[in-house]
Structures are given as C-alpha cells and as structure tokens.
Design a protein around this motif. Sequence first.
Motif, PDB file in Angstrom:
ATOM      1  N   THR A 165      30.134  24.698  32.880  1.00 12.50           N
ATOM      2  CA  THR A 165      30.081  23.839  31.699  1.00 12.50           C
ATOM      3  C   THR A 165      28.701  23.908  31.048  1.00 12.50           C
ATOM      4  O   THR A 165      28.578  23.996  29.828  1.00 12.50           O
ATOM      5  N   ASN A 211      36.656  21.816  28.011  1.00 14.90           N
ATOM      6  CA  ASN A 211      37.784  20.888  28.004  1.00 14.90           C
ATOM      7  C   ASN A 211      38.656  21.046  29.246  1.00 14.90           C
ATOM      8  O   ASN A 211      39.089  20.047  29.845  1.00 14.90           O
ATOM      9  N   SER A 216      36.880  19.400  32.068  1.00 17.23           N
ATOM     10  CA  SER A 216      36.823  17.939  31.921  1.00 17.23           C
ATOM     11  C   SER A 216      38.070  17.269  32.502  1.00 17.23           C
ATOM     12  O   SER A 216      37.990  16.163  33.023  1.00 17.23           O
ATOM     13  N   PHE A 241      34.705  12.031  28.391  1.00 11.37           N
ATOM     14  CA  PHE A 241      34.327  13.442  28.400  1.00 11.37           C
ATOM     15  C   PHE A 241      35.530  14.305  28.019  1.00 11.37           C
ATOM     16  O   PHE A 241      35.432  15.203  27.178  1.00 11.37           O
ATOM     17  N   GLU A 242      36.659  14.019  28.614  1.00 13.82           N
ATOM     18  CA  GLU A 242      37.865  14.793  28.315  1.00 13.82           C
ATOM     19  C   GLU A 242      38.278  14.640  26.853  1.00 13.82           C
ATOM     20  O   GLU A 242      38.570  15.626  26.164  1.00 13.82           O
ATOM     21  N   SER A 250      35.717  16.338  24.506  1.00  5.38           N
ATOM     22  CA  SER A 250      35.742  17.804  24.610  1.00  5.38           C
ATOM     23  C   SER A 250      37.006  18.366  23.953  1.00  5.38           C
ATOM     24  O   SER A 250      36.974  19.467  23.395  1.00  5.38           O
ATOM     25  N   CYS A 288      28.331  13.315  28.479  1.00  2.00           N
ATOM     26  CA  CYS A 288      27.671  13.850  29.679  1.00  2.00           C
ATOM     27  C   CYS A 288      26.485  12.960  30.052  1.00  2.00           C
ATOM     28  O   CYS A 288      26.323  12.578  31.209  1.00  2.00           O
TER      29      CYS A 288
END
Length: 151
Positions: free
Chosen positions: A44, A72, A75, A111-112, A115, A141
Amino acid sequence: MRKIDLFTSALIAGALIFSGALFSFGVNAAEDSLKVRKEGFEATKKSFGAIKKILEEGGDLSGAAASAQSINAFSKQVPALFPAGSDKGETKAKAAVWSNGADFGVKAQAFEAESAKLVQAVASGDKAAVQKQFGAVGGTCKACHDTYRSE
C-alpha cells in the motif's frame, strides 16, 4: 468487463486463494495475519508512492489505476488481519487495536470507503478529484496510525 475490473477480480481471487492455501496447510492464523498485513501495508505504501509520483509529475492518471485498485483491495482485508494473538512478534500495532476493536473497525471501514472513492476518481481522469481523494485516503491512514500504530 473492463480491464480494471478484470485486474481487481484477479487480485482479489488471488489473495483469497493464497489465504485459503496458507490456512489449509495449517499455518498459524495469527502468524499468517501478521505476515499478510505487513506485506499488504508495504504494498500500500508503494502504491501511494506511485500515485503521488503520477500526480506530481503530471503523468497519465490511467497509470494510477492499478495502484488505486491495489489499495482498495487491501483495505477490504484490514479488519480480518488483526485476529487475537496477532499482537505477538514484530508488529507496530498498539494493543489498542485489540482492546478498542469497534473504533478500529470504524477507521478500517473509512479506509475502505475512501479508497473505493479513489478508484472512482482515478477512473474519472479528473486530476483535481484524484488529488482531493488521495488526500482523503491518506487522512484515513493517519487517523488510524495516530491511535493504533507505534512509530
């Protein structure tokens, strides 16, 4: 199916097959999770670097697609990569990951989600949108690292 969709499907399928193969050979789940998450976070970091370089140098945004997809895809794995017992060994994760799982889960979901928006922004070809979303993903992050990662 578009090439990006095929790449994502292959990446996710490969990760699932790899994970399943490791567990079928009796690899300790906590040790495996630690290894997979270290490799995933390193990949990442490299993907972020590749996108940053394209943004800074004014490169073709289509070159950022694979990196955004990789971020992604990883994540989506993050919440499962911190099972009980994976706090042992060489890890930068703080104990709070396991003692405050609900908040950690919220941060992982952010985050998911962000992304996924980065993937969409890259696909749009809009540099300003990519820059904005790149910052938003970086913010997720940082929010997690501030609380759950030792430096």
